[in-house]
Design an enzyme around this catalytic site. Structure first.
Site, PDB file in Angstrom:
ATOM      1  N   GLU A  77      -7.611  -5.276   5.369  1.00  0.00           N
ATOM      2  CA  GLU A  77      -7.784  -4.822   3.993  1.00  0.00           C
ATOM      3  C   GLU A  77      -6.383  -5.818   3.226  1.00  0.00           C
ATOM      4  OE1 GLU A  77      -7.722  -1.223   5.690  1.00  0.00           O
ATOM      5  OE2 GLU A  77      -8.448  -0.190   3.624  1.00  0.00           O
TER       6      GLU A  77
ATOM      7  N   ASN B 233       0.854  -0.964   0.021  1.00  0.00           N
ATOM      8  CA  ASN B 233      -0.233   0.144   0.017  1.00  0.00           C
ATOM      9  C   ASN B 233       0.895   1.003   0.185  1.00  0.00           C
ATOM     10  OD1 ASN B 233      -1.766   2.162   0.497  1.00  0.00           O
ATOM     11  ND2 ASN B 233      -2.460   1.102   2.504  1.00  0.00           N
TER      12      ASN B 233
ATOM     13  N   ARG C 118      -2.675  -2.258  -3.315  1.00  0.00           N
ATOM     14  CA  ARG C 118      -4.048  -1.343  -3.128  1.00  0.00           C
ATOM     15  C   ARG C 118      -3.728  -0.235  -4.018  1.00  0.00           C
ATOM     16  NH1 ARG C 118      -5.868   1.879   2.564  1.00  0.00           N
ATOM     17  NH2 ARG C 118      -7.619   2.951   1.396  1.00  0.00           N
TER      18      ARG C 118
ATOM     19  N   GLY D 186      -8.740   8.373   7.968  1.00  0.00           N
ATOM     20  CA  GLY D 186      -9.769   8.694   6.738  1.00  0.00           C
ATOM     21  C   GLY D 186     -11.291   8.066   7.296  1.00  0.00           C
TER      22      GLY D 186
ATOM     23  N   HIS E  17     -12.190   3.286   0.175  1.00  0.00           N
ATOM     24  CA  HIS E  17     -12.058   2.340   1.186  1.00  0.00           C
ATOM     25  C   HIS E  17     -12.503   0.877   0.930  1.00  0.00           C
ATOM     26  CE1 HIS E  17     -11.838   5.746   4.423  1.00  0.00           C
ATOM     27  NE2 HIS E  17     -10.846   5.139   4.169  1.00  0.00           N
TER      28      HIS E  17
ATOM     29  N   ILE F 224     -10.771   3.726  14.945  1.00  0.00           N
ATOM     30  CA  ILE F 224     -11.888   4.456  15.612  1.00  0.00           C
ATOM     31  C   ILE F 224     -12.941   3.428  15.940  1.00  0.00           C
ATOM     32  CG2 ILE F 224     -13.384   6.372  16.053  1.00  0.00           C
ATOM     33  CD1 ILE F 224     -11.450   7.997  14.457  1.00  0.00           C
TER      34      ILE F 224
ATOM     35  N   ARG G 278      -9.565  15.956   7.850  1.00  0.00           N
ATOM     36  CA  ARG G 278     -10.257  16.448   6.391  1.00  0.00           C
ATOM     37  C   ARG G 278     -11.383  16.891   7.063  1.00  0.00           C
ATOM     38  NH1 ARG G 278      -9.470  10.943   3.277  1.00  0.00           N
ATOM     39  NH2 ARG G 278      -7.682  10.432   4.423  1.00  0.00           N
TER      40      ARG G 278
END
Ligand code: ADP
Length: 398
Positions: free
Chosen positions: A384, A8, A95, A215, A183, A332, A244
């Protein structure tokens, strides 16, 4: 033993994981780590299967070395280290941010496919070139090594037209200015775990997955397929994130241009780097730091994060035609009891009830709703890298 390397790669970092073949479901990576600070102070950290640090070193390059050359050096240093661990690579999975409108599934990267992927650079100039560079370097160094690209956008290609379209002039839409969503590998992984965690029937219903890391985005699923997602053309739209803004009135940007003299670079920093939890708290982008802080600004940032998440759920419920299950994932989503509790609190009117004891459990896939909850609520740790490895194995028949 043959292994798979998962990469990634971003502009200043390269995360990696190595999985042994045959790939077992949810197998841990035998090595993993990252190279950070590429272009400044490049640090290479590698860990073994138990998370023990095997290597923590600085990669030096001569003063003035261009970023691209430093990125290539980072990759070749990693490849040399992997070779020194006696790992024999059978394939590499990457990725990749953008598969455009063309790719709704992972793909084996041939020279022709690579050319197509390069045409998506204008859609993701901050990520796509950096995702593609390792593919080019590896293809030159090991021409017979198969490479697979897994796209962040692919999972969302099932969205209906209205979920993909902005209310802008048609000719700009025709250029590809659409809502793609990101994602994807995380949603792909979670969607596959749903039947086991919440039951087959609920898994087929209206499910919202909240991927909340640095993100953050959400996706609404029907029958396991994406019908809407909070991110759009870029990874800015939707939820408030670490740094962001999430969705914002574009009038604010006009104001910053006219009143503060902001140009494209300043606007980009404002949207991507200076806002979100960091901007509102003025303390940190890190949820753990904010949860531990007594500062009212930290509390305000946390409350806003949850409020915005709840508002987004409201919107996605309409797109999904209801809500049977809500799933939390990402750093999170998997770990913050506070965020889960607060967000579910907004759904109390709908009949959602959280079990406080179950909500305390982190680190495993399980449900956290109480017996009388109308809605299933689950926590599922995402994976992932394993998802990308699984796709490489399937596509290449390894
Ligand atoms: P990325 O999007 O970079 O992959 P992660 O998914 O690792 O990021 O998520 C990072 C976020 O998860 C950070 O805000 C971090 O504070 C938060 N996080 C990690 N562990 C906890 C925890 N125990 N409690 C609250 N937040 C956590």
């Amino acid at each position: 033993m043959k292994s798979l390397l998962i990469i990634n790669a971003g502009s200043s970092s390269l995360k990696f994981a190595v999985f042994n073949l045959p790939l077992v479901k949810d197998a841990p990576s035998v090595f993993r780590g990252q190279i950070d600070g590429i272009g400044a102070n490049t640090q290479f950290v590698a860990k073994d299967i138990d998370g023990k640090t095997l290597l923590d070193t600085i990669i030096k390059s001569p003063e003035g070395t261009p970023l691209e050359a430093q990125q290539e050096l980072a990759l070749t240093t990693l490849l040399d280290w992997i070779e020194a661990q006696k790992v024999e690579l059978a394939a590499v999975g990457h990725r990749v941010l953008h598969g455009g409108e063309q790719y709704s599934a992972p793909v084996v990267v041939t020279p022709e496919v690579f050319k197509v992927l390069e045409t998506f650079i204008p859609l993701g100039p901050l990520h796509q070139p950096h995702n593609l560079r390792p593919i080019r370097v590896l293809a030159a160094k090991y021409p017979s090594l198969p490479q697979v690209a897994c796209f962040d956008t692919a999972f969302h290609r099932t969205q209906p037209l209205e979920a993909q379209t902005y209310a802008i002039p048609r000719k700009i839409t025709a250029e590809g200015v659409k809502r793609y969503g990101f994602h994807g590998s995380s949603y792909d992984y979670i969607a596959r775990q749903l039947p086991e965690v919440i039951g087959a029937e609920k898994a087929k219903g209206a499910v919202i997955i909240a991927h909340m890391g640095n993100g953050a985005s959400m996706a609404a699923l029907r029958d396991g397929k994406c019908v809407a997602t909070s991110m759009g053309f870029t990874a800015i739209e939707g939820l408030m994130m670490g740094t962001r803004t999430g969705s914002i009135d574009p009038g604010v940007l006009l104001y910053m241009m006219e009143t503060h003299g902001y140009g494209p670079k300043e606007i980009s920093n404002f949207l991507y780097k200076e806002s979100g939890l960091l901007g509102v708290s003025g303390i940190s982008q890190d949820m753990r730091t904010l949860e531990a802080s007594d500062a009212p600004e930290a509390k305000e940032a946390l409350e806003l994060f949850c409020y915005r998440a709840a508002r987004e759920i409201g919107s996605l419920m309409m797109a999904a035609g209801g809500l049977d299950a809500l799933v939390f994932t990402g750093g999170i989503g998997e770990n913050s009891q506070f965020v889960r509790n607060k967000v579910i609190g907004y759904l109390e009117w709908f009949g959602a009830k959280i079990d406080p004891e179950l909500n305390k459990v982190c680190g495993k896939a399980h449900t956290i709703h109480s017996a009388d909850s109308k809605l299933a609520v689950a926590v599922i740790p995402t994976n992932e890298e394993w998802m990308i490895a699984h796709h490489a194995v399937t596509l290449l028949g390894l």
